[in-house]
Design an enzyme around this catalytic site. Structure first.
Site, PDB file in Angstrom:
ATOM      1  N   HIS A  17       5.153  -3.969  -4.430  1.00 56.63           N
ATOM      2  CA  HIS A  17       4.518  -5.132  -3.794  1.00 56.63           C
ATOM      3  C   HIS A  17       4.619  -6.351  -4.708  1.00 56.63           C
ATOM      4  O   HIS A  17       4.982  -7.448  -4.273  1.00 56.63           O
ATOM      5  CB  HIS A  17       3.024  -4.873  -3.533  1.00 56.63           C
ATOM      6  CG  HIS A  17       2.736  -3.879  -2.474  1.00 56.63           C
ATOM      7  ND1 HIS A  17       1.874  -2.828  -2.678  1.00 56.63           N
ATOM      8  CD2 HIS A  17       3.155  -3.770  -1.193  1.00 56.63           C
ATOM      9  CE1 HIS A  17       1.779  -2.119  -1.570  1.00 56.63           C
ATOM     10  NE2 HIS A  17       2.566  -2.671  -0.653  1.00 56.63           N
ATOM     11  N   LYS A  41      -8.604   2.174   9.981  1.00 53.41           N
ATOM     12  CA  LYS A  41      -8.143   2.919   8.815  1.00 53.41           C
ATOM     13  C   LYS A  41      -9.205   2.869   7.722  1.00 53.41           C
ATOM     14  O   LYS A  41      -9.739   1.813   7.419  1.00 53.41           O
ATOM     15  CB  LYS A  41      -6.853   2.321   8.261  1.00 53.41           C
ATOM     16  CG  LYS A  41      -5.618   2.646   9.052  1.00 53.41           C
ATOM     17  CD  LYS A  41      -4.397   2.151   8.302  1.00 53.41           C
ATOM     18  CE  LYS A  41      -3.124   2.550   8.988  1.00 53.41           C
ATOM     19  NZ  LYS A  41      -1.948   2.078   8.252  1.00 53.41           N
ATOM     20  N   ARG A  90      12.268  -0.988   1.826  1.00 54.31           N
ATOM     21  CA  ARG A  90      12.634   0.111   0.940  1.00 54.31           C
ATOM     22  C   ARG A  90      13.729   0.977   1.528  1.00 54.31           C
ATOM     23  O   ARG A  90      14.498   1.592   0.810  1.00 54.31           O
ATOM     24  CB  ARG A  90      11.422   1.009   0.665  1.00 54.31           C
ATOM     25  CG  ARG A  90      10.329   0.356  -0.126  1.00 54.31           C
ATOM     26  CD  ARG A  90       9.128   1.233  -0.140  1.00 54.31           C
ATOM     27  NE  ARG A  90       8.697   1.429   1.249  1.00 54.31           N
ATOM     28  CZ  ARG A  90       7.586   2.017   1.618  1.00 54.31           C
ATOM     29  NH1 ARG A  90       6.771   2.503   0.730  1.00 54.31           N
ATOM     30  NH2 ARG A  90       7.262   2.139   2.885  1.00 54.31           N
ATOM     31  N   SER A 127       2.083   2.876  -1.332  1.00 52.93           N
ATOM     32  CA  SER A 127       0.662   3.043  -1.653  1.00 52.93           C
ATOM     33  C   SER A 127       0.195   4.455  -1.332  1.00 52.93           C
ATOM     34  O   SER A 127      -0.539   5.068  -2.109  1.00 52.93           O
ATOM     35  CB  SER A 127      -0.178   2.026  -0.879  1.00 52.93           C
ATOM     36  OG  SER A 127       0.132   0.724  -1.276  1.00 52.93           O
TER      37      SER A 127
END
Length: 160
Positions: A17, A41, A90, A127
């Site tokens: 990040h 979440k 990614r 993460s």
């Protein structure tokens, strides 16, 4: 003024990040790192904790500020006069998802999305993976900023 937003959950922020934020800060006059709030979440860290860690890790980057938002990202962009979204990629699966989001955001508001390829050093870092590895006692020290590492280890110890 050229302004961009770097959105994410940042639960927690990783070196991947930070790499994207740093690179975006060289392209734009102002970059707003925005913690997107999803009440559905349950994160490891509260939104306030994430904001604090991000402020500490980005303090040395000129033109970078940290904020949070609950709702559509394009509404945040509209409300804050931001014309671009900067995001990292990614993998191919990231590209598929981010391309759809970029097209939707452009359709909804005209906001452009800059999809930046990741630094290969962080291509595997997420993460979720960092939290899982840390929970099982794995060494994630080189995957997150120092302040995040300290708080992550403290949180893992709290949750025992």
């Amino acid at each position: 003024m050229r302004r961009a937003v770097c959105p994410g959950s940042y639960d927690p922020a990783t070196n991947g990040h930070l790499d994207i934020i740093e690179r975006a800060s060289k392209l734009f006059d102002e970059v707003v790192v925005t913690v997107m709030i999803n009440n559905k979440k349950q994160g490891m860290f509260t939104v306030e904790e994430r904001l604090e860690m991000l402020r500490e890790t980005t303090a040395g980057l000129p033109g970078v500020r940290v904020d949070s938002w609950h709702g559509l990202l394009v509404d945040y962009c509209r409300e804050h006069d931001i014309a671009a979204i900067a995001k990292g990629l990614r993998s191919v699966s990231d590209f598929d998802y981010e391309l759809q989001m970029a097209q939707m955001n452009r359709e909804l508001s005209g906001v452009e999305t800059l999809l930046m390829s990741n630094n290969p050093t962080y291509g595997f870092v997420s993460s979720s993976l960092v939290k899982e590895v840390a929970t099982y006692g794995g060494d994630v020290k080189n995957l997150v900023p120092h302040v995040v590492f300290e708080r992550l280890m403290a949180r893992v110890a709290e949750n025992g």
